[in-house]
Design a protein around this motif. Structure first.
Motif, PDB file in Angstrom:
ATOM      1  N   UNK A   1      -1.118  -8.513   0.752  1.00 19.53           N
ATOM      2  CA  UNK A   1      -1.342  -7.081   0.844  1.00 19.53           C
ATOM      3  C   UNK A   1      -0.867  -6.488   2.156  1.00 19.53           C
ATOM      4  N   UNK A   2      -0.539  -5.220   2.100  1.00 22.36           N
ATOM      5  CA  UNK A   2      -0.288  -4.367   3.259  1.00 22.36           C
ATOM      6  C   UNK A   2      -0.233  -2.941   2.728  1.00 22.36           C
ATOM      7  N   UNK A   3       0.041  -1.988   3.581  1.00 16.46           N
ATOM      8  CA  UNK A   3       0.014  -0.588   3.168  1.00 16.46           C
ATOM      9  C   UNK A   3       1.018  -0.284   2.060  1.00 16.46           C
ATOM     10  N   UNK A   4       2.085  -1.062   1.952  1.00 16.64           N
ATOM     11  CA  UNK A   4       3.109  -0.830   0.931  1.00 16.64           C
ATOM     12  C   UNK A   4       2.689  -1.308  -0.459  1.00 16.64           C
ATOM     13  N   UNK A   5       1.694  -2.203  -0.525  1.00 11.82           N
ATOM     14  CA  UNK A   5       1.260  -2.745  -1.811  1.00 11.82           C
ATOM     15  C   UNK A   5       0.095  -1.938  -2.377  1.00 11.82           C
ATOM     16  N   UNK A   6       0.051  -1.834  -3.679  1.00 12.76           N
ATOM     17  CA  UNK A   6      -1.076  -1.214  -4.359  1.00 12.76           C
ATOM     18  C   UNK A   6      -2.214  -2.234  -4.406  1.00 12.76           C
ATOM     19  N   UNK A   7      -3.448  -1.780  -4.175  1.00 12.14           N
ATOM     20  CA  UNK A   7      -4.598  -2.675  -4.289  1.00 12.14           C
ATOM     21  C   UNK A   7      -4.711  -3.080  -5.761  1.00 12.14           C
TER      22      UNK A   7
ATOM     23  N   UNK B   1     -12.549  -7.371  -0.193  1.00  8.45           N
ATOM     24  CA  UNK B   1     -12.612  -8.689   0.439  1.00  8.45           C
ATOM     25  C   UNK B   1     -11.198  -9.164   0.705  1.00  8.45           C
ATOM     26  N   UNK B   2     -10.944  -9.474   1.958  1.00  7.75           N
ATOM     27  CA  UNK B   2      -9.626  -9.951   2.350  1.00  7.75           C
ATOM     28  C   UNK B   2      -9.728 -11.124   3.301  1.00  7.75           C
ATOM     29  N   UNK B   3      -8.577 -11.601   3.721  1.00  6.11           N
ATOM     30  CA  UNK B   3      -8.513 -12.659   4.727  1.00  6.11           C
ATOM     31  C   UNK B   3      -7.248 -12.464   5.549  1.00  6.11           C
ATOM     32  N   UNK B   4      -7.309 -12.936   6.796  1.00  6.79           N
ATOM     33  CA  UNK B   4      -6.167 -12.830   7.698  1.00  6.79           C
ATOM     34  C   UNK B   4      -6.005 -14.150   8.440  1.00  6.79           C
ATOM     35  N   UNK B   5      -4.799 -14.366   8.931  1.00 15.04           N
ATOM     36  CA  UNK B   5      -4.556 -15.504   9.816  1.00 15.04           C
ATOM     37  C   UNK B   5      -4.496 -14.963  11.227  1.00 15.04           C
TER      38      UNK B   5
ATOM     39  N   UNK C   1     -10.813  -4.974   4.027  1.00 14.09           N
ATOM     40  CA  UNK C   1      -9.550  -4.260   3.849  1.00 14.09           C
ATOM     41  C   UNK C   1      -9.841  -2.828   3.410  1.00 14.09           C
ATOM     42  N   UNK C   2      -9.295  -1.874   4.126  1.00 10.30           N
ATOM     43  CA  UNK C   2      -9.405  -0.462   3.775  1.00 10.30           C
ATOM     44  C   UNK C   2      -8.064  -0.042   3.170  1.00 10.30           C
ATOM     45  N   UNK C   3      -8.074   0.233   1.867  1.00 11.10           N
ATOM     46  CA  UNK C   3      -6.830   0.530   1.150  1.00 11.10           C
ATOM     47  C   UNK C   3      -6.153   1.790   1.677  1.00 11.10           C
ATOM     48  N   UNK C   4      -6.940   2.804   2.015  1.00 11.35           N
ATOM     49  CA  UNK C   4      -6.378   4.086   2.442  1.00 11.35           C
ATOM     50  C   UNK C   4      -5.568   3.974   3.736  1.00 11.35           C
ATOM     51  N   UNK C   5      -5.936   3.051   4.600  1.00 13.86           N
ATOM     52  CA  UNK C   5      -5.219   2.891   5.867  1.00 13.86           C
ATOM     53  C   UNK C   5      -4.329   1.649   5.874  1.00 13.86           C
ATOM     54  N   UNK C   6      -4.504   0.763   4.870  1.00 14.22           N
ATOM     55  CA  UNK C   6      -3.721  -0.471   4.825  1.00 14.22           C
ATOM     56  C   UNK C   6      -4.068  -1.415   5.961  1.00 14.22           C
ATOM     57  N   UNK C   7      -5.313  -1.361   6.413  1.00 18.34           N
ATOM     58  CA  UNK C   7      -5.738  -2.134   7.570  1.00 18.34           C
ATOM     59  C   UNK C   7      -6.803  -3.148   7.184  1.00 18.34           C
TER      60      UNK C   7
ATOM     61  N   UNK D   1      -7.803  -5.922  14.239  1.00 16.56           N
ATOM     62  CA  UNK D   1      -7.289  -5.494  12.944  1.00 16.56           C
ATOM     63  C   UNK D   1      -5.828  -5.906  12.818  1.00 16.56           C
ATOM     64  N   UNK D   2      -5.429  -6.127  11.562  1.00 20.55           N
ATOM     65  CA  UNK D   2      -4.049  -6.481  11.245  1.00 20.55           C
ATOM     66  C   UNK D   2      -3.585  -5.640  10.064  1.00 20.55           C
ATOM     67  N   UNK D   3      -2.273  -5.526   9.917  1.00 18.35           N
ATOM     68  CA  UNK D   3      -1.709  -4.759   8.814  1.00 18.35           C
ATOM     69  C   UNK D   3      -1.162  -5.645   7.705  1.00 18.35           C
ATOM     70  N   UNK D   4      -1.251  -6.967   7.872  1.00 17.21           N
ATOM     71  CA  UNK D   4      -0.822  -7.929   6.860  1.00 17.21           C
ATOM     72  C   UNK D   4      -2.023  -8.822   6.542  1.00 17.21           C
TER      73      UNK D   4
END
Length: 180
Positions: free
Chosen positions: A31-37, A55-59, A69-75, A86-89
């Motif tokens: 996911x990122x801001x370019x992808x649809x949830x 619910x998300x995960x990051x490295x 993960x907040x879909x509206x901000x892609x964060x 915070x991360x965008x990926x």
């Protein structure tokens, strides 16, 4: 003496070179801001601004950590034992047809059967997804059962908080109602 030092250094390097690993028991989508949830993304709560969080995960720093993960901000917002960032990926947890994801009350690092681990830390410690009501929202945090035994949550400039009573994300098979 030189060979002994080399052997000791090699053993030390191997012991501390354990890489973090991703969870492979559940389905995670990039996911990122370019992808649809995804329509079947698992809801984690809501933030103080009223946005639904997933619910998300990051490295981060060679560890795999839970994220909200907040879909509206892609964060994706996440916590370590000492900080928040915070991360965008990120990856988003999606529900499979044969699995229900539910939030179960827990406390003091008790292991709930079927608890969802997002991956491991650089120390090869499993990292679980928890949440608690704080700072005007229900926020996802980091749960390290083998060391911290608390749900670690921080939101933006507010203080890092550690909750000994929290909810843990648990995977249950549909149909028979029993835990994994």
């Amino acid at each position: 003496m030189y060979k002994l030092v080399c052997v000791v250094l090699a053993l030390f390097a191997v012991a501390y070179a354990v890489p973090s690993t991703y969870d492979t028991e559940h389905v995670w989508k990039a996911g990122n801001l370019s992808y649809v949830i995804p329509y079947n993304a698992v809801v984690g709560g809501f933030d103080p601004y009223g946005f639904t969080t997933y619910v998300g995960r990051v490295k981060y720093s060679n560890s795999i950590l839970p994220a909200r993960v907040v879909a509206e901000t892609g964060t994706a917002y996440f916590n370590t034992e000492t900080t928040s960032s915070k991360l965008l990926v990120y990856d988003i947890l999606v529900a499979e047809r044969d699995v229900n994801y539910v939030w179960v009350r827990s406390f003091d690092g008790f292991y709930e059967k079927g608890a969802v681990a997002v991956g491991t830390t650089v120390k090869n410690e499993r990292v679980f997804c928890c949440r608690a009501k704080t700072d005007g929202g229900i926020l996802i945090g980091t749960l390290l059962l083998s060391s911290q035994k608390v749900c670690i949550i921080k939101h933006e400039s507010l203080a890092l908080r550690k909750f000994d009573k929290y909810e843990v994300l648990v995977a249950q098979p549909k149909g028979n109602g029993t835990y994994y």
